[in-house]
Motif scaffolding. Structure first.
Motif, PDB file in Angstrom:
ATOM      1  N   SER A 188       0.840  -1.210   0.000  1.00  0.00           N
ATOM      2  CA  SER A 188       0.000   0.000   0.000  1.00  0.00           C
ATOM      3  C   SER A 188       0.869   1.252   0.000  1.00  0.00           C
ATOM      4  O   SER A 188       0.590   2.223  -0.713  1.00  0.00           O
ATOM      5  CB  SER A 188      -0.916  -0.007   1.224  1.00  0.00           C
ATOM      6  OG  SER A 188      -1.847  -1.070   1.154  1.00  0.00           O
ATOM      7  N   GLU A 189       1.932   1.235   0.804  1.00  0.00           N
ATOM      8  CA  GLU A 189       2.839   2.385   0.836  1.00  0.00           C
ATOM      9  C   GLU A 189       3.568   2.531  -0.499  1.00  0.00           C
ATOM     10  O   GLU A 189       3.828   3.652  -0.954  1.00  0.00           O
ATOM     11  CB  GLU A 189       3.845   2.243   1.978  1.00  0.00           C
ATOM     12  CG  GLU A 189       3.217   2.414   3.356  1.00  0.00           C
ATOM     13  CD  GLU A 189       4.236   2.787   4.415  1.00  0.00           C
ATOM     14  OE1 GLU A 189       5.315   3.333   4.073  1.00  0.00           O
ATOM     15  OE2 GLU A 189       3.952   2.530   5.603  1.00  0.00           O
ATOM     16  N   LEU A 190       3.890   1.410  -1.132  1.00  0.00           N
ATOM     17  CA  LEU A 190       4.524   1.465  -2.454  1.00  0.00           C
ATOM     18  C   LEU A 190       3.634   2.202  -3.440  1.00  0.00           C
ATOM     19  O   LEU A 190       4.082   3.085  -4.179  1.00  0.00           O
ATOM     20  CB  LEU A 190       4.804   0.051  -2.969  1.00  0.00           C
ATOM     21  CG  LEU A 190       5.183  -0.047  -4.450  1.00  0.00           C
ATOM     22  CD1 LEU A 190       6.618   0.395  -4.661  1.00  0.00           C
ATOM     23  CD2 LEU A 190       4.964  -1.451  -4.994  1.00  0.00           C
ATOM     24  N   LEU A 191       2.350   1.849  -3.455  1.00  0.00           N
ATOM     25  CA  LEU A 191       1.429   2.439  -4.426  1.00  0.00           C
ATOM     26  C   LEU A 191       1.126   3.899  -4.112  1.00  0.00           C
ATOM     27  O   LEU A 191       0.711   4.645  -4.991  1.00  0.00           O
ATOM     28  CB  LEU A 191       0.140   1.614  -4.483  1.00  0.00           C
ATOM     29  CG  LEU A 191       0.333   0.181  -5.023  1.00  0.00           C
ATOM     30  CD1 LEU A 191      -0.935  -0.636  -4.840  1.00  0.00           C
ATOM     31  CD2 LEU A 191       0.756   0.202  -6.482  1.00  0.00           C
ATOM     32  N   THR A 192       1.336   4.297  -2.854  1.00  0.00           N
ATOM     33  CA  THR A 192       1.226   5.709  -2.516  1.00  0.00           C
ATOM     34  C   THR A 192       2.440   6.477  -3.024  1.00  0.00           C
ATOM     35  O   THR A 192       2.322   7.580  -3.563  1.00  0.00           O
ATOM     36  CB  THR A 192       1.097   5.886  -0.987  1.00  0.00           C
ATOM     37  OG1 THR A 192      -0.087   5.209  -0.538  1.00  0.00           O
ATOM     38  CG2 THR A 192       1.016   7.354  -0.612  1.00  0.00           C
ATOM     39  N   GLN A 193       3.619   5.866  -2.856  1.00  0.00           N
ATOM     40  CA  GLN A 193       4.864   6.506  -3.295  1.00  0.00           C
ATOM     41  C   GLN A 193       5.041   6.433  -4.805  1.00  0.00           C
ATOM     42  O   GLN A 193       5.533   7.370  -5.435  1.00  0.00           O
ATOM     43  CB  GLN A 193       6.047   5.817  -2.601  1.00  0.00           C
ATOM     44  CG  GLN A 193       7.412   6.411  -2.909  1.00  0.00           C
ATOM     45  CD  GLN A 193       7.641   7.723  -2.196  1.00  0.00           C
ATOM     46  OE1 GLN A 193       6.927   8.042  -1.243  1.00  0.00           O
ATOM     47  NE2 GLN A 193       8.610   8.496  -2.645  1.00  0.00           N
ATOM     48  N   PHE A 194       4.632   5.291  -5.402  1.00  0.00           N
ATOM     49  CA  PHE A 194       4.765   5.076  -6.854  1.00  0.00           C
ATOM     50  C   PHE A 194       3.394   4.677  -7.407  1.00  0.00           C
ATOM     51  O   PHE A 194       3.111   3.490  -7.597  1.00  0.00           O
ATOM     52  CB  PHE A 194       5.778   3.967  -7.150  1.00  0.00           C
ATOM     53  CG  PHE A 194       7.152   4.196  -6.580  1.00  0.00           C
ATOM     54  CD1 PHE A 194       8.097   4.932  -7.283  1.00  0.00           C
ATOM     55  CD2 PHE A 194       7.518   3.652  -5.349  1.00  0.00           C
ATOM     56  CE1 PHE A 194       9.374   5.133  -6.778  1.00  0.00           C
ATOM     57  CE2 PHE A 194       8.787   3.852  -4.829  1.00  0.00           C
ATOM     58  CZ  PHE A 194       9.718   4.601  -5.545  1.00  0.00           C
TER      59      PHE A 194
END
Length: 295
Positions: A188-194
């Motif tokens: 989830s944090e990945l998709l927020t950052q990228f």
């Protein structure tokens, strides 16, 4: 899955390192390609007209090596110092109280950085499996545990769920549930950052991001499961409690990120086939930092 549930934490008289924790985390090893003209299992293809040989009986378990020590059991009030400092931190928000709490967590709660690193062996092992799944899926490897073709056109949540199932199946332990939630939160944090990231075809930078975030989130989640309830109970309001949790998670993440940067500067990077070992080294470095905090 962003907020873990706190508990009373493990009590005294239980192994500091549960028996299901991997003793020495290893990265998945891709199967070797068969040699030309030789079947993968020669005994499985008997000569013409000959019956197949009987299956070999299961091997007996290896004898217990001499000198192996019994599991180290946790003492009474193992988290007493942690709770005292977390209570102070909950009320004041003073980072010194948080650091002292983390120091007690490693020194007294787990008997030092060596045992703490062993306790988090499952985190390193799961990170290795996650790295293997992400690397092999992106490269289209035949041994990839996730079928890209079957997941074509699926939603991001469905793809994330498939990756979690392949990497960390449910086994009835609290560790498995925590690690599954940590993988989900890391993606989830990945998709927020990228926002444009494709979970089935991540770049090197995106894979590193997910693995590092998973390690940081899982350490914070274990800390919360062990002693987080005390922090929540000692904070003056629910809003303050959530703020303190956020501050604690951020501090653990920053410390683990610094350990990964240190290892990377030494040439130890998260490449395929060595993720578990690098993550384990980063966790050891982090716990040594925590252990060094003043009493």
């Amino acid at each position: 899955m962003g907020t873990s549930q706190s508990s009373e934490g493990p009590g005294p008289g239980v192994p500091m390192v549960p028996p299901w924790t991997p003793a020495a985390p290893q990265d998945p090893v891709p199967p070797s390609p068969p040699l030309p003209g030789i079947p993968p299992n020669p005994q499985a293809v008997p000569p013409d007209g000959m019956p197949a040989p009987p299956a070999a009986p299961p091997a007996a378990p290896p004898p217990q090596p001499p000198g192996v020590q019994p599991p180290r059991l946790s003492p009474e009030k193992r988290f007493g110092g942690v709770r005292t400092n977390l209570g102070n931190f909950a009320r004041s928000g003073d980072g010194r109280d948080l650091r002292r709490g983390l120091g007690h967590y490693v020194r007294n709660g787990y008997g030092g950085s060596n045992t703490a690193t062993q306790r988090f062996g499952g985190t390193a092992q799961t990170a290795g499996s996650l790295g293997h799944a992400l690397y092999s899926t992106a490269s289209g490897s035949a041994d990839a545990p996730v079928d890209r073709t079957a997941l074509a056109g699926r939603t991001t949540e469905e793809i994330a769920t498939a990756i979690i199932e392949a990497v960390r199946p449910v086994d009835g332990t609290q560790d498995a549930e925590a690690e599954r939630a940590s993988i989900h939160d890391a993606m989830s944090e990945l998709l927020t950052q990228f926002p444009q990231a494709d979970l089935l075809n991540l770049s090197d930078a995106e894979r590193e991001f997910v693995i590092e975030k998973f390690a940081a989130i899982d350490v914070a989640r274990r800390f919360e499961l062990d002693v987080g309830k005390h922090l929540l109970e000692r904070a003056p309001t629910a809003t303050v409690a959530m703020s303190r949790l956020k501050q604690m998670r951020a501090y653990i993440a920053e410390t683990i990120a610094a350990s990964f940067r240190k290892l990377k500067a030494e040439g130890r990077i998260l490449t395929s086939g060595r993720v578990a070992r690098v993550v384990q080294a980063a966790l050891r470095d982090t716990f040594e930092v925590f252990e060094g905090y003043e009493e």
